[in-house]
Structures are given as structure tokens and as C-alpha cells.
Write an enzyme that holds these catalytic residues in place. Structure first.
Site, short mmCIF file in Angstrom:
data_model
loop_
_atom_site.label_atom_id
_atom_site.label_comp_id
_atom_site.label_asym_id
_atom_site.label_seq_id
_atom_site.Cartn_x
_atom_site.Cartn_y
_atom_site.Cartn_z
N LYS A 158 39.33 50.57 31.57
CA LYS A 158 40.03 49.69 32.52
C LYS A 158 41.02 50.47 33.41
CE LYS A 158 39.52 45.50 29.70
NZ LYS A 158 40.22 44.32 29.11
N TYR A 161 33.72 38.15 34.54
CA TYR A 161 34.57 37.39 33.61
C TYR A 161 34.40 35.88 33.77
CZ TYR A 161 37.10 41.51 31.89
OH TYR A 161 37.45 42.69 31.26
N ASN A 167 44.75 46.57 28.44
CA ASN A 167 44.42 47.04 27.09
C ASN A 167 43.29 48.09 27.08
OD1 ASN A 167 42.34 45.31 27.63
ND2 ASN A 167 42.70 43.94 25.91
N HIS A 224 37.15 47.46 27.66
CA HIS A 224 36.35 46.26 27.38
C HIS A 224 35.15 46.68 26.55
CE1 HIS A 224 33.73 42.77 27.95
NE2 HIS A 224 32.78 43.66 28.17
N GLU A 284 25.63 42.20 30.29
CA GLU A 284 26.66 43.00 30.96
C GLU A 284 26.10 44.34 31.45
OE1 GLU A 284 29.88 43.05 28.08
OE2 GLU A 284 30.31 40.92 28.43
P1 RTP Z 1 37.31 42.34 26.25
O1 RTP Z 1 36.48 41.10 26.53
O2 RTP Z 1 37.99 42.88 27.46
O3 RTP Z 1 36.57 43.37 25.50
O4 RTP Z 1 38.50 41.95 25.29
P2 RTP Z 1 38.56 40.89 24.17
O5 RTP Z 1 37.21 40.33 23.86
O6 RTP Z 1 39.32 41.55 23.08
O7 RTP Z 1 39.46 39.78 24.85
P3 RTP Z 1 39.05 38.42 25.60
O8 RTP Z 1 39.64 37.29 24.86
O9 RTP Z 1 37.58 38.40 25.88
O10 RTP Z 1 39.85 38.55 26.96
C1 RTP Z 1 39.34 39.36 28.00
C2 RTP Z 1 40.45 40.20 28.57
O11 RTP Z 1 41.41 39.37 29.21
C3 RTP Z 1 42.71 39.94 29.09
N1 RTP Z 1 43.58 39.00 28.40
N2 RTP Z 1 44.78 38.70 28.84
N3 RTP Z 1 47.35 37.59 29.15
C4 RTP Z 1 46.61 37.22 28.10
O12 RTP Z 1 46.98 36.44 27.26
C5 RTP Z 1 45.27 37.81 27.98
N4 RTP Z 1 44.40 37.55 27.01
C6 RTP Z 1 43.32 38.31 27.30
C7 RTP Z 1 42.56 41.23 28.30
O13 RTP Z 1 42.41 42.31 29.25
C8 RTP Z 1 41.27 40.99 27.54
O14 RTP Z 1 40.68 42.20 27.15
MG MG Z 2 35.86 39.50 25.33
#
Ligand code: RTP
Ligand code: MG
Length: 140
Positions: A11, A51, A114, A117, A128
Site C-alpha cells: 500500500k 473495494y 496498514n 492487502h 482480484e
Molecule cells: P485487506 O482487505 O486490505 O487485506 O485488509 P483486511 O481484510 O484486514 O481489512 P478489511 O476489513 O477488508 O478492510 C479493508 C481495508 O480498509 C481499511 N480499513 N480502515 N478506518 C477503519 O476503521 C478501517 N478499517 C479498515 C484498511 O486499510 C483495511 O486493510
Molecule cells: Mg479484506
């Protein structure tokens, strides 16, 4: 355990801090092989499409703004049980909750910035990968 593929993004917070190599090293040390890689600037349309499942979430607009704030490196990773292996080395979404030794614990800045992804299922990995790569760009 079968050799499978997953999709990864390094990222903008990580590319900005020149951590492309550091992230890739952690992926490789975890037993994953980079079989496709390119550095791109995501358009707003691309980020919104990628997204799309998060469209109704409160963080959607901030996430799209962040993901288009600088270059990203999109990658296809190959290895045994690649989706889970990658999720394990990434660590929890919020770096504060991530285990020591994971990419997010060691390198990430915040729950949004973070650093990486990773696909969350084999089916989403296929979707994807197809979103960003032509078949001939992947060399296993
Ligand atoms: P990713 O899809 O990026 O691998 O991460 P993940 O499954 O761990 O997290 P996800 O719930 O799918 O959320 C996608 C991305 O959105 C951002 N995020 N921001 N501000 C917030 O509360 C928040 N929550 C999620 C993060 O960049 C997350 O990786
Ligand atoms: Mg995710």
C-alpha cells in the site's frame, strides 16, 4: 497442501517509506514466491471498483483516498496454501492487534495505513488477480 495463488498489494504508506523490498522479503521468508509484480498509481475508479464490497462501510471514502494517495505494488504470490499463509504473515487489520513478527505489527502505521492487502479466499484471489493482471504477466 496444494500450491495456490493469492493477490497482494503493497500500500501507499509502505511505498512512500521505501519498504517495497522489506515487505517482499517478509513475504518470501514466509514461503511465498512473487510470480507477478508491478508498481502502479491506482485511479479513483480502480480503487472504488476493487473495494466495491466495502462501498457501504463508513471508512470507504477515506480508504479510496488513501489507496490513490501514492504508488502501490500489486503482486501475485504463489505457495502452499497461499491465501492463509499470506494472511498469517500480514497480521491483523489493526497493527495494534497484530502479532509480533507480522508485516503489519512491524511496519504498518495505522488501521488504515496498514501497509499490505491480501485476498481473503481462493475465490476472491482469482477475482482480484484478474482485476489487475493479464494471464501472460504471471510467470510461475
Ligand atoms: P485487506 O482487505 O486490505 O487485506 O485488509 P483486511 O481484510 O484486514 O481489512 P478489511 O476489513 O477488508 O478492510 C479493508 C481495508 O480498509 C481499511 N480499513 N480502515 N478506518 C477503519 O476503521 C478501517 N478499517 C479498515 C484498511 O486499510 C483495511 O486493510
Ligand atoms: Mg479484506
Amino acid at each position: 497442501m496444494a500450491v495456490t495463488r493469492t493477490f497482494s498489494i503493497i500500500k501507499p504508506d509502505a511505498t512512500r517509506r521505501n519498504l517495497t523490498g522489506a515487505v517482499t522479503k517478509m513475504l518470501e521468508d514466509a514461503g511465498l514466491r512473487v510470480v507477478a509484480s508491478k508498481r502502479i498509481q491506482m485511479s479513483r475508479e480502480q480503487a472504488e471498483g476493487f473495494y466495491g464490497v466495502h462501498r457501504e462501510r463508513p471508512f470507504f471514502n477515506d480508504l479510496v483516498t488513501f489507496m490513490t494517495s501514492g504508488p502501490v505494488v500489486v503482486q501475485v504470490l504463489e505457495g502452499e496454501d497461499a491465501v492463509k499463509r499470506n494472511r498469517d504473515i500480514m497480521g491483523a487489520t489493526n497493527p495494534e492487534n497484530a502479532e509480533a513478527g507480522t508485516i503489519r505489527k512491524e511496519l504498518a502505521e495505522s488501521i488504515e495505513a496498514n501497509s499490505v492487502h491480501g485476498s481473503d479466499s481462493d475465490e476472491n484471489a482469482r477475482i482480484e488477480i484478474d482485476f489487475f493482471f493479464q494471464p501472460e504477466e504471471i510467470v510461475g
